[in-house]
Write a protein that holds these residues in place. Structure first.
Motif, PDB file in Angstrom:
ATOM      1  N   LEU A 126      -7.726   1.764   3.343  1.00  0.00           N
ATOM      2  CA  LEU A 126      -6.873   1.852   4.470  1.00  0.00           C
ATOM      3  C   LEU A 126      -7.133   1.343   5.545  1.00  0.00           C
ATOM      4  O   LEU A 126      -6.102   0.919   6.657  1.00  0.00           O
ATOM      5  CB  LEU A 126      -7.019   3.532   5.438  1.00  0.00           C
ATOM      6  CG  LEU A 126      -6.705   4.519   3.583  1.00  0.00           C
ATOM      7  CD1 LEU A 126      -7.196   5.791   3.606  1.00  0.00           C
ATOM      8  CD2 LEU A 126      -5.397   4.501   4.029  1.00  0.00           C
ATOM      9  N   ILE A 127      -8.840   0.770   6.211  1.00  0.00           N
ATOM     10  CA  ILE A 127      -8.494   0.010   7.721  1.00  0.00           C
ATOM     11  C   ILE A 127      -7.765  -1.413   7.333  1.00  0.00           C
ATOM     12  O   ILE A 127      -7.240  -1.406   8.588  1.00  0.00           O
ATOM     13  CB  ILE A 127     -10.117  -0.035   7.615  1.00  0.00           C
ATOM     14  CG1 ILE A 127     -11.126   1.597   7.830  1.00  0.00           C
ATOM     15  CG2 ILE A 127     -10.611  -1.532   8.486  1.00  0.00           C
ATOM     16  CD1 ILE A 127     -12.393   0.490   7.544  1.00  0.00           C
ATOM     17  N   ARG A 128      -6.978  -1.933   5.869  1.00  0.00           N
ATOM     18  CA  ARG A 128      -7.293  -3.313   6.189  1.00  0.00           C
ATOM     19  C   ARG A 128      -5.976  -2.757   6.285  1.00  0.00           C
ATOM     20  O   ARG A 128      -5.034  -4.098   7.087  1.00  0.00           O
ATOM     21  CB  ARG A 128      -7.210  -4.233   4.886  1.00  0.00           C
ATOM     22  CG  ARG A 128      -8.935  -4.375   4.879  1.00  0.00           C
ATOM     23  CD  ARG A 128      -8.720  -5.948   3.885  1.00  0.00           C
ATOM     24  NE  ARG A 128      -8.942  -5.233   1.894  1.00  0.00           N
ATOM     25  CZ  ARG A 128     -10.331  -4.204   1.930  1.00  0.00           C
ATOM     26  NH1 ARG A 128     -11.403  -4.801   2.401  1.00  0.00           N
ATOM     27  NH2 ARG A 128     -10.000  -4.020   0.624  1.00  0.00           N
ATOM     28  N   ALA A 129      -5.108  -1.569   5.926  1.00  0.00           N
ATOM     29  CA  ALA A 129      -3.322  -1.660   6.127  1.00  0.00           C
ATOM     30  C   ALA A 129      -3.522  -1.291   7.396  1.00  0.00           C
ATOM     31  O   ALA A 129      -2.025  -0.976   7.662  1.00  0.00           O
ATOM     32  CB  ALA A 129      -2.954  -0.497   4.861  1.00  0.00           C
ATOM     33  N   GLY A 130      -4.131  -0.914   8.410  1.00  0.00           N
ATOM     34  CA  GLY A 130      -3.759  -0.232  10.088  1.00  0.00           C
ATOM     35  C   GLY A 130      -3.965   0.887   9.950  1.00  0.00           C
ATOM     36  O   GLY A 130      -3.407   1.355  10.761  1.00  0.00           O
ATOM     37  N   GLU A 131      -3.554   1.725   8.970  1.00  0.00           N
ATOM     38  CA  GLU A 131      -3.709   2.990   8.935  1.00  0.00           C
ATOM     39  C   GLU A 131      -4.242   3.866   8.876  1.00  0.00           C
ATOM     40  O   GLU A 131      -4.310   4.745  10.160  1.00  0.00           O
ATOM     41  CB  GLU A 131      -3.186   3.644   6.840  1.00  0.00           C
ATOM     42  CG  GLU A 131      -2.144   2.872   5.998  1.00  0.00           C
ATOM     43  CD  GLU A 131      -2.425   3.852   4.927  1.00  0.00           C
ATOM     44  OE1 GLU A 131      -2.681   5.045   5.010  1.00  0.00           O
ATOM     45  OE2 GLU A 131      -1.907   2.700   4.396  1.00  0.00           O
ATOM     46  N   VAL A 132      -5.690   3.295   9.800  1.00  0.00           N
ATOM     47  CA  VAL A 132      -6.820   4.011  10.312  1.00  0.00           C
ATOM     48  C   VAL A 132      -7.441   2.706  11.085  1.00  0.00           C
ATOM     49  O   VAL A 132      -8.094   1.369   9.766  1.00  0.00           O
ATOM     50  CB  VAL A 132      -7.062   4.865   9.299  1.00  0.00           C
ATOM     51  CG1 VAL A 132      -8.408   4.055   8.034  1.00  0.00           C
ATOM     52  CG2 VAL A 132      -8.754   5.637  10.214  1.00  0.00           C
ATOM     53  N   SER A 133      -8.104   3.254  11.543  1.00  0.00           N
ATOM     54  CA  SER A 133      -9.487   2.221  12.502  1.00  0.00           C
ATOM     55  C   SER A 133     -11.053   2.100  11.618  1.00  0.00           C
ATOM     56  O   SER A 133     -11.296   3.357  11.295  1.00  0.00           O
ATOM     57  CB  SER A 133      -9.149   2.237  13.975  1.00  0.00           C
ATOM     58  OG  SER A 133     -10.050   3.611  13.735  1.00  0.00           O
TER      59      SER A 133
END
Length: 498
Positions: free
Chosen positions: A17-24
């Motif tokens: 999720l972090i790498r996909a930019g969906e969450v920081s």
């Protein structure tokens, strides 16, 4: 990201999720901190936090690291963070600070983890329960009146309680597998020397201790092992970095020859009584493996359980005596004045009286057991047996009673420790301390990898793990089998209610 969303993912899921930019990563860390602040007062899993330092370190983490800023916790034992407290679960070390990061901590950071704090452990990691007198006692998130086990009980409570998806742990006699069994988690003890203990230590308990983690998913355990395995500079074990542990999960093993045992040779000499639910867990796991096409056969490990327990406790005594001398050197406090629990002090006195000849003889038995198990694994690929004789005990049930502590204090009388050893105190200690958990020390003495799989829940709602041992160095096949069973059972779909 709210706490509920945070708890819905394992470590690799959060990293994706972090790498996909969906969450920081900041949002993920904030959710983890909120979970710890809200639930740790009841869980008692975390003894020390470092939220601000973790946030600073997370900003500098490599965005391409496999875990990309995912939060974790280290154990308050051996896992040094330079310049920060490391108490080993003991009041005697409460003010001590580690001079530098351990090799494991450095590698965990390089893998992209943000370390939010340290988890509870019994004093010096000596017990299979986590009830140190100097720190809060973690509870089992499945049943708060029960223990999460030990010595990595704080890490197990933190993961099962949803504080972090993965917490680091260590195993010298079952200290990853026992809490995994009691808390419904996956716990892998890697092969001896697979994960370095440097630079403060080359080996601990003659190589019986290996560090890794407690996880909800098999893939998190495998990906972490990819990141942290391999010798460090000066390591006594020449095992180079090896890749492919996570990739191994893509190829389920076929046609395994699996020995199944209720651990009678290990438990009978100690008076162990196997709980019917543990027997049921092992039998159901055997049937499940047979249903997956593996050859299953009942066969006990070819070892002398009494000699194994004596050998383990002999090394345990000797190392504790050395550990107390080291603590005295580090703190400047004489051993006789260290703030130790009565049972720790008593066992240390026995260790000081242990002849070097007996210590070396005990170590030689490890080689015999390892050779016997190597021959056993020529016939069987894996060994399935219990992790512990019972589900999680009630908190306080297994800690030495006040009467027992008063009896142990008599070892301070000059000459009494020598007399106690000659009178068979070692065998009494073995029976008292290992009766509930006689099945896990085998893999520590032989060095082979072993894992606890959360495959059963009792009618009372307590998880029960089953143990699988493989030949030395065979983690990939163990992990692949675990992933196949995880897909079959889907044990990671829920966490206990906190």
């Amino acid at each position: 990201m709210d706490v509920g969303d945070y708890r819905a993912h394992d470590a690799l899921g959060l990293a994706a999720l972090i790498r996909a930019g969906e969450v920081s990563r900041e949002e993920v860390l904030a959710a983890a901190c909120a979970a710890i602040e809200a639930d740790n007062p009841a869980l008692g899993a975390v003894v020390r936090t470092r939220f601000e330092r973790a946030a600073e370190e997370a900003r500098a983490l490599d965005a391409d690291a496999p875990f990309a800023g995912v939060p974790t916790l280290t154990k308050d034992l051996l896992m040094a963070i330079g310049g920060e407290p490391l108490a080993f679960g003991s009041a005697a070390m409460a003010e001590w600070r580690a001079p530098e990061d351990s090799s494991l901590v450095r590698r965990v950071r390089e893998a992209g983890f943000a370390i939010l704090g340290q988890t509870a452990t019994p004093e010096l990691g000596l017990m299979g329960i986590t009830e140190p007198k100097a720190f809060p006692h973690p509870v089992n998130p499945w049943a708060p009146a029960h223990s999460p086990g030990g010595s990595s009980g704080g890490s197990a409570a933190a993961v099962a309680g949803g504080l972090v998806p993965l917490a680091l742990a260590g195993d010298g006699g079952g200290s990853i597998r026992i809490p995994a069994s009691h808390c419904g988690l996956f716990g892998l003890k890697p092969s001896r020397g697979r994960v370095p203990l440097g630079p403060m230590f080359g080996e601990v308990w003659q190589g019986a201790v290996v560090e890794h983690a407690l996880t909800r998913s098999v893939r998190d355990s495998a990906a972490l092992l990819d990141a942290i395995n391999g010798m460090d500079e000066g390591s006594p074990w020449p095992l180079p970095r090896e890749a492919g542990f996570l990739a191994a999960l893509e190829r389920p093993p076929e046609g395994l020859r699996v020995a199944v045992s209720l651990g009678e040779p290990l438990g009978a000499p100690l008076g162990t009584r196997l709980d019917p639910e543990v027997r049921r867990a092992v039998e159901q796991a055997a049937a499940r493996l047979e249903g997956l096409g593996h050859h299953v056969e009942w066969a006990d490990p070819p070892v002398d359980g009494e000699a194994l327990a004596d050998s383990y406790l002999t090394l345990y005594l000797g190392h504790l005596a050395a550990d107390l001398a080291w603590i005295s050197e580090q703190t400047g406090v004489p051993v006789s004045r260290l703030a130790l629990e009565p049972s720790t002090r008593a066992i240390g006195r026995l260790g000081r009286c242990l002849p070097a000849r007996d210590y070396e003889s005990a170590k030689r038995y490890w080689n015999r057991a390892a050779r016997e198990m190597a021959a056993f694994h020529r016939r069987f690929d894996m060994l399935l047996m219990p992790v512990a004789a019972t589900p999680a005990p009630r908190r306080g049930e297994l800690y030495p009673s006040a009467a027992r502590e008063r009896l142990m204090s008599l070892l301070a009388i000059p000459g009494s420790a020598h007399l106690a050893l000659r009178a068979g105190m070692l065998k009494r200690l073995a029976a008292d301390s290992l009766r509930r958990t006689p099945y896990t020390q085998l893999a520590n003495l032989t060095g082979q990898p072993a894992m606890s799989l959360p495959l059963h829940i009792t009618p009372e709602g307590l998880p029960v793990g089953v143990q699988v041992l493989g030949p030395m160095g065979d983690e990939k096949r163990l992990l692949a089998l675990a992933a196949r069973l995880e897909a079959e059972v889907a044990w990671g779909r829920h966490l206990p209610r906190v």
